[in-house]
Motif scaffolding. Structure first.
Motif, PDB file in Angstrom:
ATOM      1  N   ILE A 269     -71.490  23.801  37.977  1.00 22.19           N
ATOM      2  CA  ILE A 269     -71.228  24.457  39.264  1.00 22.19           C
ATOM      3  C   ILE A 269     -69.971  23.936  39.964  1.00 22.19           C
ATOM      4  CG2 ILE A 269     -73.636  25.049  39.672  1.00 22.19           C
ATOM      5  CD1 ILE A 269     -73.827  22.635  41.535  1.00 22.19           C
ATOM      6  N   PHE A 270     -69.520  22.732  39.596  1.00 19.75           N
ATOM      7  CA  PHE A 270     -68.309  22.181  40.221  1.00 19.75           C
ATOM      8  C   PHE A 270     -67.053  22.465  39.393  1.00 19.75           C
ATOM      9  CE2 PHE A 270     -71.729  19.434  41.884  1.00 19.75           C
ATOM     10  CZ  PHE A 270     -71.526  19.620  43.237  1.00 19.75           C
ATOM     11  N   ASP A 271     -67.204  23.230  38.305  1.00 20.82           N
ATOM     12  CA  ASP A 271     -66.049  23.566  37.477  1.00 20.82           C
ATOM     13  C   ASP A 271     -65.220  24.666  38.127  1.00 20.82           C
ATOM     14  OD1 ASP A 271     -66.985  21.729  35.707  1.00 20.82           O
ATOM     15  OD2 ASP A 271     -67.743  23.179  34.239  1.00 20.82           O
ATOM     16  N   HIS A 272     -63.934  24.628  37.849  1.00 21.93           N
ATOM     17  CA  HIS A 272     -63.007  25.606  38.415  1.00 21.93           C
ATOM     18  C   HIS A 272     -63.370  27.016  37.940  1.00 21.93           C
ATOM     19  CE1 HIS A 272     -59.280  27.898  38.910  1.00 21.93           C
ATOM     20  NE2 HIS A 272     -58.932  27.010  39.814  1.00 21.93           N
ATOM     21  N   GLY A 273     -63.632  27.909  38.907  1.00 24.50           N
ATOM     22  CA  GLY A 273     -63.868  29.316  38.592  1.00 24.50           C
ATOM     23  C   GLY A 273     -65.269  29.658  38.123  1.00 24.50           C
ATOM     24  N   PHE A 274     -66.161  28.662  37.985  1.00 20.70           N
ATOM     25  CA  PHE A 274     -67.509  28.966  37.499  1.00 20.70           C
ATOM     26  C   PHE A 274     -68.331  29.602  38.609  1.00 20.70           C
ATOM     27  CE2 PHE A 274     -71.991  27.904  36.806  1.00 20.70           C
ATOM     28  CZ  PHE A 274     -72.182  28.481  35.564  1.00 20.70           C
ATOM     29  N   ALA A 284     -69.643  38.217  44.790  1.00 22.20           N
ATOM     30  CA  ALA A 284     -69.540  37.514  46.071  1.00 22.20           C
ATOM     31  C   ALA A 284     -68.936  36.132  45.922  1.00 22.20           C
ATOM     32  CB  ALA A 284     -70.922  37.416  46.727  1.00 22.20           C
ATOM     33  N   SER A 285     -69.094  35.548  44.745  1.00 27.95           N
ATOM     34  CA  SER A 285     -68.627  34.178  44.541  1.00 27.95           C
ATOM     35  C   SER A 285     -67.290  34.162  43.819  1.00 27.95           C
ATOM     36  CB  SER A 285     -69.668  33.392  43.733  1.00 27.95           C
ATOM     37  OG  SER A 285     -69.204  32.091  43.460  1.00 27.95           O
ATOM     38  N   SER A 286     -66.396  33.276  44.285  1.00 24.75           N
ATOM     39  CA  SER A 286     -65.083  33.123  43.645  1.00 24.75           C
ATOM     40  C   SER A 286     -65.062  31.938  42.692  1.00 24.75           C
ATOM     41  CB  SER A 286     -63.999  32.929  44.714  1.00 24.75           C
ATOM     42  OG  SER A 286     -64.226  31.722  45.427  1.00 24.75           O
ATOM     43  N   GLY A 287     -66.082  31.079  42.769  1.00 21.45           N
ATOM     44  CA  GLY A 287     -66.118  29.900  41.917  1.00 21.45           C
ATOM     45  C   GLY A 287     -65.156  28.813  42.347  1.00 21.45           C
ATOM     46  N   MET A 288     -64.679  28.872  43.596  1.00 23.34           N
ATOM     47  CA  MET A 288     -63.692  27.907  44.086  1.00 23.34           C
ATOM     48  C   MET A 288     -64.272  26.911  45.074  1.00 23.34           C
ATOM     49  SD  MET A 288     -60.848  28.250  42.568  1.00 23.34           S
ATOM     50  CE  MET A 288     -59.869  27.231  43.664  1.00 23.34           C
ATOM     51  N   GLY A 289     -65.261  27.323  45.865  1.00 28.05           N
ATOM     52  CA  GLY A 289     -65.753  26.484  46.952  1.00 28.05           C
ATOM     53  C   GLY A 289     -66.225  25.120  46.513  1.00 28.05           C
ATOM     54  N   LEU A 290     -67.146  25.080  45.544  1.00 24.57           N
ATOM     55  CA  LEU A 290     -67.703  23.805  45.088  1.00 24.57           C
ATOM     56  C   LEU A 290     -66.669  23.001  44.298  1.00 24.57           C
ATOM     57  CD1 LEU A 290     -71.323  24.844  44.058  1.00 24.57           C
ATOM     58  CD2 LEU A 290     -70.567  23.732  46.163  1.00 24.57           C
ATOM     59  N   TYR A 291     -65.771  23.697  43.618  1.00 26.47           N
ATOM     60  CA  TYR A 291     -64.687  23.002  42.910  1.00 26.47           C
ATOM     61  C   TYR A 291     -63.792  22.256  43.901  1.00 26.47           C
ATOM     62  CZ  TYR A 291     -60.169  22.478  40.567  1.00 26.47           C
ATOM     63  OH  TYR A 291     -58.984  21.980  40.081  1.00 26.47           O
ATOM     64  N   LEU A 292     -63.475  22.888  45.021  1.00 20.44           N
ATOM     65  CA  LEU A 292     -62.659  22.241  46.052  1.00 20.44           C
ATOM     66  C   LEU A 292     -63.420  21.101  46.709  1.00 20.44           C
ATOM     67  CD1 LEU A 292     -60.992  25.367  47.734  1.00 20.44           C
ATOM     68  CD2 LEU A 292     -60.004  23.813  46.049  1.00 20.44           C
ATOM     69  N   VAL A 293     -64.718  21.288  46.897  1.00 17.13           N
ATOM     70  CA  VAL A 293     -65.551  20.214  47.458  1.00 17.13           C
ATOM     71  C   VAL A 293     -65.482  18.977  46.577  1.00 17.13           C
ATOM     72  CG1 VAL A 293     -67.945  19.507  47.862  1.00 17.13           C
ATOM     73  CG2 VAL A 293     -67.126  21.675  48.766  1.00 17.13           C
ATOM     74  N   LYS A 294     -65.656  19.163  45.276  1.00 21.12           N
ATOM     75  CA  LYS A 294     -65.636  18.029  44.342  1.00 21.12           C
ATOM     76  C   LYS A 294     -64.309  17.280  44.424  1.00 21.12           C
ATOM     77  CE  LYS A 294     -64.527  18.577  40.108  1.00 21.12           C
ATOM     78  NZ  LYS A 294     -64.435  18.972  38.682  1.00 21.12           N
ATOM     79  N   ASN A 295     -63.201  18.024  44.486  1.00 20.34           N
ATOM     80  CA  ASN A 295     -61.887  17.384  44.528  1.00 20.34           C
ATOM     81  C   ASN A 295     -61.600  16.733  45.871  1.00 20.34           C
ATOM     82  OD1 ASN A 295     -60.106  18.053  41.953  1.00 20.34           O
ATOM     83  ND2 ASN A 295     -61.413  19.808  42.339  1.00 20.34           N
ATOM     84  N   ALA A 296     -62.140  17.301  46.946  1.00 18.22           N
ATOM     85  CA  ALA A 296     -61.930  16.707  48.270  1.00 18.22           C
ATOM     86  C   ALA A 296     -62.760  15.447  48.465  1.00 18.22           C
ATOM     87  CB  ALA A 296     -62.265  17.737  49.354  1.00 18.22           C
ATOM     88  N   LEU A 297     -63.882  15.339  47.763  1.00 18.99           N
ATOM     89  CA  LEU A 297     -64.760  14.178  47.919  1.00 18.99           C
ATOM     90  C   LEU A 297     -64.181  12.922  47.282  1.00 18.99           C
ATOM     91  CD1 LEU A 297     -68.246  15.800  47.215  1.00 18.99           C
ATOM     92  CD2 LEU A 297     -67.443  14.920  49.398  1.00 18.99           C
TER      93      LEU A 297
END
Length: 332
Positions: A269-274, A284-297
């Motif tokens: 779920i934290f992979d880019h675009g998944f 509805a999902s772009s697959g970016m939100g959780l990927y950005l969260v992982k990188n910001a953390l």
């Protein structure tokens, strides 16, 4: 390398063996030539060849061993000694200079595109603010609600793009301080209020720990993405936000009662675009939100974990480093 060296010198070895066999053959067919001295000469020639090959192997393969084993810049390899090695090295140096120039040009171009995009996003925010004020003057409540929802979608997409471009350089923008959770969380909920009302979503907030050591601006972005993710997949249910102390660390948990995540999707779920394998047709999902969260953390040294059951909801848990750990990690 020995095998490759023998393959490279195969034609020379064949030539040597052929010459020795030719010498023996001539000695056999010519009665005037004694075979024994010829065999002795062949033996000495073979020994000499073996010794010569061992010496030349060490000398000739040193340059290519460096080339094979080097993970760094090939221009750092010691200069070749033979004419062919010098040709190889000169060509490598030329190619490396060319690639460095191209890389530098691409880097400059990417920086320009990033700056242009950031500038465009900031410019677009001005008419968005104006639109928000205009929407507030709309009298028809149904139309007003729909406009607010669409405005919020545009705002969140722009905000996501803005932070996506900033994340690679976010360490230059960090300001670590004791951050109060309550106003930060309520600010993000207020920003998403129109979307929550549209979907009949409420919030149950219980904050035992009121402050955490982090960067307020980036924590707000992380919470915004997690709330957006929770709201997106929840209908007519409350989202719980709790903070508590666990094993000397402050923990913030965001729990929804949405559709949940399939167990096979959790590692991705934290992979880019998944997006999802169970609802792959969902746009509805772009697959970016959780990927950005992982990188910001990562620069904030906050750990994230997720628990989910299909049909029962998902819980994202943020674990903050305590002050001593943060100082030990960052030296701040």
């Amino acid at each position: 390398m020995i095998k490759k060296y023998l393959i490279e010198r195969c034609s020379w070895l064949i030539l040597f063996i052929g010459l020795q066999l030719l010498t023996i053959f001539i000695a056999v067919i010519d009665p005037s030539i004694t075979i024994r001295p010829i065999l002795y000469i062949v033996f000495l020639s073979t020994v000499t060849l073996v010794v010569f090959a061992i010496v030349r192997y060490q000398k000739e393969t040193a340059f290519y061993k460096q080339l094979r084993d080097s993970d760094d810049d090939p221009t750092d390899i010691k200069k070749g000694t033979s004419p062919f090695e010098k040709i190889v090295q000169e060509r490598l140096d030329e190619q490396m200079k060319q690639y460095k120039n191209e890389l530098s040009q691409h880097h400059i171009k990417l920086e320009q595109e990033k700056d242009e995009l950031l500038s465009w996003i900031h410019e677009v925010k001005t008419p968005l603010t104006a639109m928000q004020l205009m929407i507030e003057r709309v009298e028809d409540k149904k139309v007003k609600e729909q406009l607010k929802y669409e405005w919020l979608r545009m705002y969140l997409l722009l905000d996501q793009q803005l932070h996506q471009k900033r994340i690679p350089f976010m360490e230059n923008d960090l300001y670590i301080e004791q951050t109060s959770l309550e106003p930060l969380i309520f600010q993000e909920i207020k920003a998403l209020q129109s979307w929550c009302m549209r979907k009949g979503i409420g919030f149950d907030i219980s904050l035992e720990i009121e402050e955490v050591l982090t960067d307020a601006k980036w924590l707000a972005f992380i919470i915004r993405q997690l709330l957006t993710n929770a709201i997106k997949y929840t209908e007519s249910a409350d989202i719980s936000i709790t903070s508590y102390r666990e094993q000397q660390h402050t923990t913030l948990a965001i729990k929804d009662h949405g559709r949940g995540i399939d167990a096979k999707d959790l590692p991705r779920i934290f992979d880019h675009g998944f997006t999802s394998t169970t609802a792959h047709q969902d746009t509805a999902s772009s697959g970016m939100g959780l990927y950005l969260v992982k990188n910001a953390l990562k620069p904030l040294h906050i750990k994230i974990s997720v628990q989910s059951n299909v049909g029962k909801g998902t819980t994202f848990t943020l674990t903050f480093p305590n002050k001593n750990e943060f100082v030990a990690i960052t030296g701040m």
